[in-house]
Design a protein around this motif. Structure first.
Motif, PDB file in Angstrom:
ATOM      1  N   LYS A 133     -31.108  32.300 104.026  1.00 16.78           N
ATOM      2  CA  LYS A 133     -31.525  33.097 104.991  1.00 16.78           C
ATOM      3  C   LYS A 133     -33.062  33.217 104.970  1.00 16.78           C
ATOM      4  N   ASN A 134     -33.775  33.157 103.736  1.00 21.20           N
ATOM      5  CA  ASN A 134     -35.099  33.303 103.302  1.00 21.20           C
ATOM      6  C   ASN A 134     -35.955  32.025 103.992  1.00 21.20           C
ATOM      7  N   LEU A 135     -35.375  30.874 104.270  1.00 23.83           N
ATOM      8  CA  LEU A 135     -36.080  29.600 104.768  1.00 23.83           C
ATOM      9  C   LEU A 135     -37.238  30.121 105.908  1.00 23.83           C
ATOM     10  N   LYS A 136     -38.317  29.368 105.731  1.00 25.40           N
ATOM     11  CA  LYS A 136     -39.397  29.633 106.919  1.00 25.40           C
ATOM     12  C   LYS A 136     -39.123  28.305 107.881  1.00 25.40           C
ATOM     13  N   ILE A 137     -38.851  28.975 109.351  1.00 25.29           N
ATOM     14  CA  ILE A 137     -38.556  28.019 110.214  1.00 25.29           C
ATOM     15  C   ILE A 137     -39.705  27.997 111.434  1.00 25.29           C
ATOM     16  N   LEU A 138     -40.423  27.149 111.888  1.00 20.10           N
ATOM     17  CA  LEU A 138     -41.141  27.139 112.943  1.00 20.10           C
ATOM     18  C   LEU A 138     -40.705  26.318 114.068  1.00 20.10           C
ATOM     19  N   TYR A 139     -40.546  26.840 115.063  1.00 22.65           N
ATOM     20  CA  TYR A 139     -39.928  26.295 116.518  1.00 22.65           C
ATOM     21  C   TYR A 139     -41.273  26.032 117.320  1.00 22.65           C
ATOM     22  N   VAL A 140     -41.235  24.699 117.818  1.00 23.75           N
ATOM     23  CA  VAL A 140     -42.423  24.297 118.678  1.00 23.75           C
ATOM     24  C   VAL A 140     -42.072  23.969 119.948  1.00 23.75           C
ATOM     25  N   GLU A 141     -42.367  24.537 120.921  1.00 20.45           N
ATOM     26  CA  GLU A 141     -41.900  24.074 122.459  1.00 20.45           C
ATOM     27  C   GLU A 141     -42.866  24.733 123.443  1.00 20.45           C
ATOM     28  N   ASP A 142     -43.236  23.733 124.445  1.00 20.32           N
ATOM     29  CA  ASP A 142     -44.371  24.767 125.551  1.00 20.32           C
ATOM     30  C   ASP A 142     -43.268  25.341 126.671  1.00 20.32           C
ATOM     31  N   GLU A 143     -41.928  25.017 126.868  1.00 19.63           N
ATOM     32  CA  GLU A 143     -41.331  25.822 127.704  1.00 19.63           C
ATOM     33  C   GLU A 143     -40.851  27.169 127.281  1.00 19.63           C
ATOM     34  N   GLU A 144     -41.583  28.161 127.808  1.00 16.75           N
ATOM     35  CA  GLU A 144     -41.093  29.482 127.179  1.00 16.75           C
ATOM     36  C   GLU A 144     -39.706  29.960 127.364  1.00 16.75           C
ATOM     37  N   ASN A 145     -38.925  29.630 128.247  1.00 19.48           N
ATOM     38  CA  ASN A 145     -37.574  29.966 128.133  1.00 19.48           C
ATOM     39  C   ASN A 145     -36.708  29.322 127.133  1.00 19.48           C
TER      40      ASN A 145
ATOM     41  N   TYR B 218     -31.826  32.313 118.785  1.00 19.71           N
ATOM     42  CA  TYR B 218     -30.825  31.664 118.076  1.00 19.71           C
ATOM     43  C   TYR B 218     -30.948  31.558 116.467  1.00 19.71           C
ATOM     44  N   LEU B 219     -32.201  31.208 116.417  1.00 20.43           N
ATOM     45  CA  LEU B 219     -32.745  30.692 114.894  1.00 20.43           C
ATOM     46  C   LEU B 219     -32.853  32.094 114.112  1.00 20.43           C
ATOM     47  N   LYS B 220     -33.276  33.228 114.943  1.00 18.69           N
ATOM     48  CA  LYS B 220     -33.364  34.353 114.145  1.00 18.69           C
ATOM     49  C   LYS B 220     -32.165  35.096 113.738  1.00 18.69           C
ATOM     50  N   ARG B 221     -30.981  34.624 114.198  1.00 20.44           N
ATOM     51  CA  ARG B 221     -29.661  35.026 113.933  1.00 20.44           C
ATOM     52  C   ARG B 221     -29.183  34.426 112.586  1.00 20.44           C
ATOM     53  N   ILE B 222     -29.892  33.421 112.098  1.00 19.05           N
ATOM     54  CA  ILE B 222     -29.450  32.516 111.000  1.00 19.05           C
ATOM     55  C   ILE B 222     -30.532  33.060 109.982  1.00 19.05           C
ATOM     56  N   PHE B 223     -31.685  32.970 110.386  1.00 19.99           N
ATOM     57  CA  PHE B 223     -33.004  32.922 109.364  1.00 19.99           C
ATOM     58  C   PHE B 223     -33.621  34.299 109.513  1.00 19.99           C
ATOM     59  N   THR B 224     -34.148  34.740 108.687  1.00 18.45           N
ATOM     60  CA  THR B 224     -35.152  35.885 108.582  1.00 18.45           C
ATOM     61  C   THR B 224     -36.712  35.536 108.893  1.00 18.45           C
ATOM     62  N   ASN B 225     -37.030  34.375 108.711  1.00 17.47           N
ATOM     63  CA  ASN B 225     -38.399  34.035 108.978  1.00 17.47           C
ATOM     64  C   ASN B 225     -38.449  32.886 109.720  1.00 17.47           C
ATOM     65  N   VAL B 226     -38.561  33.117 111.294  1.00 16.95           N
ATOM     66  CA  VAL B 226     -38.583  32.464 112.116  1.00 16.95           C
ATOM     67  C   VAL B 226     -39.889  32.415 113.049  1.00 16.95           C
TER      68      VAL B 226
END
Length: 165
Positions: free
Chosen positions: A7-19, A27-35
């Protein structure tokens, strides 16, 4: 199955489309603390400098700079961060360019839970199994880079933000 330590892993999600970005980070915040999220490659580079994520999930087609160009720039300095590249296109040229960048996976959108979740767990396991995530000070004392704690024998010592910098 999600191990508590993942859960403590740091995840970065990069996407230009806001939705898409909003749904994916939710979705990722339900799995990981640091998104963390970024809307383009330039914002992503800032987030990478600031937060040093363990895993970056990025779209390829973005304005200004595409995801593969960003990844290529990052790989010049960083060989350890894991990357999952997403695309709505099945362009063979992108796939061929991506091969040399040591990706975890190259996925076409839309992404489903059944596809991404096992991949996230695979990445987490690899990060935790990597000996580089633990910096040993002596035989029974090490600093855990993922959880940002000092461990002496079986005792965990939480450090302040300034102490972990």
């Amino acid at each position: 199955m999600l191990k508590e330590e993942y859960k403590n892993l740091k995840i970065l999600y990069v996407e230009d489309e806001e939705n898409i970005r909003s749904n994916a980070t939710s979705y990722l915040k339900r799995i990981f603390t640091n998104v963390y999220e970024a809307k383009d490659a330039f914002k992503a580079m800032e987030k990478i400098e600031t937060f040093s994520p363990h895993l970056v999930i990025t779209d390829i087609k973005m304005p200004k700079k595409n995801g593969l160009d960003m990844l290529q720039q990052i790989r010049q300095k960083d060989k350890d961060t894991q990357f999952i590249v997403l695309t709505a296109f099945t362009n063979t040229n992108y796939l061929l360019d991506a091969i040399d960048l040591h990706l975890v996976k190259y996925l076409t959108k839309p992404i489903k839970h059944e596809t991404i979740f096992p991949l996230l767990m695979q990445c987490a396991k690899k990060i935790f199994d990597n000996k580089n995530t633990k910096k040993y000070i002596c035989e029974n004392c090490y600093f855990d880079l993922v959880n940002e704690v000092l461990k002496i024998e079986d005792e965990i010592i939480k450090l302040s933000k300034n102490e972990t910098l």
